[in-house]
Design a protein around this motif. Structure first.
Motif, PDB file in Angstrom:
ATOM      1  N   GLU A 255       0.979  -1.367  -0.151  1.00 12.18           N
ATOM      2  CA  GLU A 255      -0.025   0.092   0.019  1.00 12.18           C
ATOM      3  C   GLU A 255       0.829   1.382   0.063  1.00 12.18           C
ATOM      4  OE1 GLU A 255      -2.092  -3.489   1.302  1.00 12.18           O
ATOM      5  OE2 GLU A 255      -0.430  -2.466   1.996  1.00 12.18           O
ATOM      6  N   GLU A 256       1.998   1.205   0.618  1.00 14.66           N
ATOM      7  CA  GLU A 256       2.848   2.512   0.863  1.00 14.66           C
ATOM      8  C   GLU A 256       3.436   2.717  -0.545  1.00 14.66           C
ATOM      9  OE1 GLU A 256       4.468   2.426   5.322  1.00 14.66           O
ATOM     10  OE2 GLU A 256       5.605   0.951   3.954  1.00 14.66           O
ATOM     11  N   VAL A 257       3.983   1.287  -1.286  1.00 16.69           N
ATOM     12  CA  VAL A 257       4.562   1.634  -2.616  1.00 16.69           C
ATOM     13  C   VAL A 257       3.429   2.157  -3.678  1.00 16.69           C
ATOM     14  CG1 VAL A 257       5.801   0.465  -4.379  1.00 16.69           C
ATOM     15  CG2 VAL A 257       6.306  -0.050  -2.100  1.00 16.69           C
ATOM     16  N   ASP A 258       2.516   1.599  -3.641  1.00 23.56           N
ATOM     17  CA  ASP A 258       1.275   2.039  -4.389  1.00 23.56           C
ATOM     18  C   ASP A 258       1.048   3.652  -4.299  1.00 23.56           C
ATOM     19  OD1 ASP A 258      -1.420   0.903  -5.954  1.00 23.56           O
ATOM     20  OD2 ASP A 258      -2.030   2.390  -4.444  1.00 23.56           O
ATOM     21  N   GLU A 259       0.938   3.933  -2.969  1.00 21.10           N
ATOM     22  CA  GLU A 259       0.671   5.484  -2.598  1.00 21.10           C
ATOM     23  C   GLU A 259       1.678   6.290  -3.147  1.00 21.10           C
ATOM     24  OE1 GLU A 259       0.241   8.185   1.254  1.00 21.10           O
ATOM     25  OE2 GLU A 259      -0.556   6.235   1.370  1.00 21.10           O
ATOM     26  N   VAL A 260       3.027   5.971  -2.915  1.00 24.35           N
ATOM     27  CA  VAL A 260       4.000   6.881  -3.418  1.00 24.35           C
ATOM     28  C   VAL A 260       4.275   6.897  -4.939  1.00 24.35           C
ATOM     29  CG1 VAL A 260       6.505   7.358  -3.219  1.00 24.35           C
ATOM     30  CG2 VAL A 260       5.158   6.731  -1.218  1.00 24.35           C
ATOM     31  N   VAL A 261       4.149   5.617  -5.453  1.00 22.54           N
ATOM     32  CA  VAL A 261       4.239   5.480  -7.143  1.00 22.54           C
ATOM     33  C   VAL A 261       3.198   6.574  -7.842  1.00 22.54           C
ATOM     34  CG1 VAL A 261       4.325   4.105  -9.113  1.00 22.54           C
ATOM     35  CG2 VAL A 261       5.615   3.498  -7.253  1.00 22.54           C
ATOM     36  N   LYS A 262       1.969   6.176  -7.359  1.00 19.96           N
ATOM     37  CA  LYS A 262       0.754   6.794  -7.755  1.00 19.96           C
ATOM     38  C   LYS A 262       0.911   8.568  -7.731  1.00 19.96           C
ATOM     39  CE  LYS A 262      -3.193   3.751  -6.947  1.00 19.96           C
ATOM     40  NZ  LYS A 262      -4.240   3.328  -6.107  1.00 19.96           N
ATOM     41  N   LYS A 263       1.511   8.871  -6.417  1.00 16.21           N
ATOM     42  CA  LYS A 263       1.777  10.371  -6.186  1.00 16.21           C
ATOM     43  C   LYS A 263       2.712  10.857  -7.266  1.00 16.21           C
ATOM     44  CE  LYS A 263       4.690  12.021  -2.944  1.00 16.21           C
ATOM     45  NZ  LYS A 263       5.144  11.993  -1.557  1.00 16.21           N
TER      46      LYS A 263
END
Length: 192
Positions: free
Chosen positions: A161-169
């Motif tokens: 979830e952290e990786v997903d959030e940061v890559v999306k950002k």
């Protein structure tokens, strides 16, 4: 999460450093112009763009689902496998467009009114959704390259979830930066 953000930011900086913003902007305007020319009126044009937005966003969601799965399993991507899964998902997205279109349309076109403001908004969302999709795919391709493993290994210490959030950002941020100061100026809305 701070070091994750710095790492992913650095990766996106590296991936986009050779991208010519002017070329991206010119290509975006060219694609919009071609789409506009194919349509008989602005209502049809907006409908086409909303469908394309739905397709881009839903396709990008599939890539993020794959990214979360890879991080969870601590595996590097295998591009032919990802391409196959993505292509299969895109076929399903096309088949679901009848259900997806009203959802996206209701968020982009209020009260079925198509005016210059709506056209600019839909053009802007189309452009950013396409560039975000492209940047996410570029990120996954870089993640898959063996020469980049050392750069990407630390992602496995974070939650999916952290990786997903940061890559999306960062894909969103870099898409907006690449489109900065683009003037979406298609034909004025005609009465449909």
């Amino acid at each position: 999460m701070e070091s994750l953000s710095q790492r992913v930011g650095s990766i996106f900086q590296s991936l986009t450093s050779s991208i010519d913003k002017n070329v991206i902007q010119a290509e975006t305007l060219r694609v919009l112009s071609e789409k506009h020319e194919k349509c008989e009126n602005v209502r049809e044009y907006v409908k086409l763009l909303v469908s394309n937005i739905a397709f881009n966003v839903e396709s990008t969601k599939v890539v993020y689902t794959l990214l979360r799965s890879l991080i969870e399993q601590k595996q590097f991507p295998y591009i032919p496998g990802i391409s196959q899964v993505t292509n299969d998902a895109q076929d399903r997205i096309e088949e679901s467009m009848e259900q997806l279109f009203p959802i996206y349309s209701s968020k982009l076109v209020e009260h079925d009114i198509v005016d210059d403001e709506v056209i600019k908004k839909v053009e802007s969302v189309f452009a950013s959704s396409k560039i975000e999709q492209d940047l996410t795919i570029i990120f996954m391709e870089a993640f898959a390259e063996e020469k980049n493993r050392e750069i990407f290994v630390p992602l496995f210490t974070c939650t999916p979830e952290e990786v997903d959030e940061v890559v999306k950002k960062y894909s969103s941020l870099y898409a907006l930066m690449l489109l900065d100061q683009v003037e979406f100026e298609q034909q004025p809305a005609e009465q449909a």
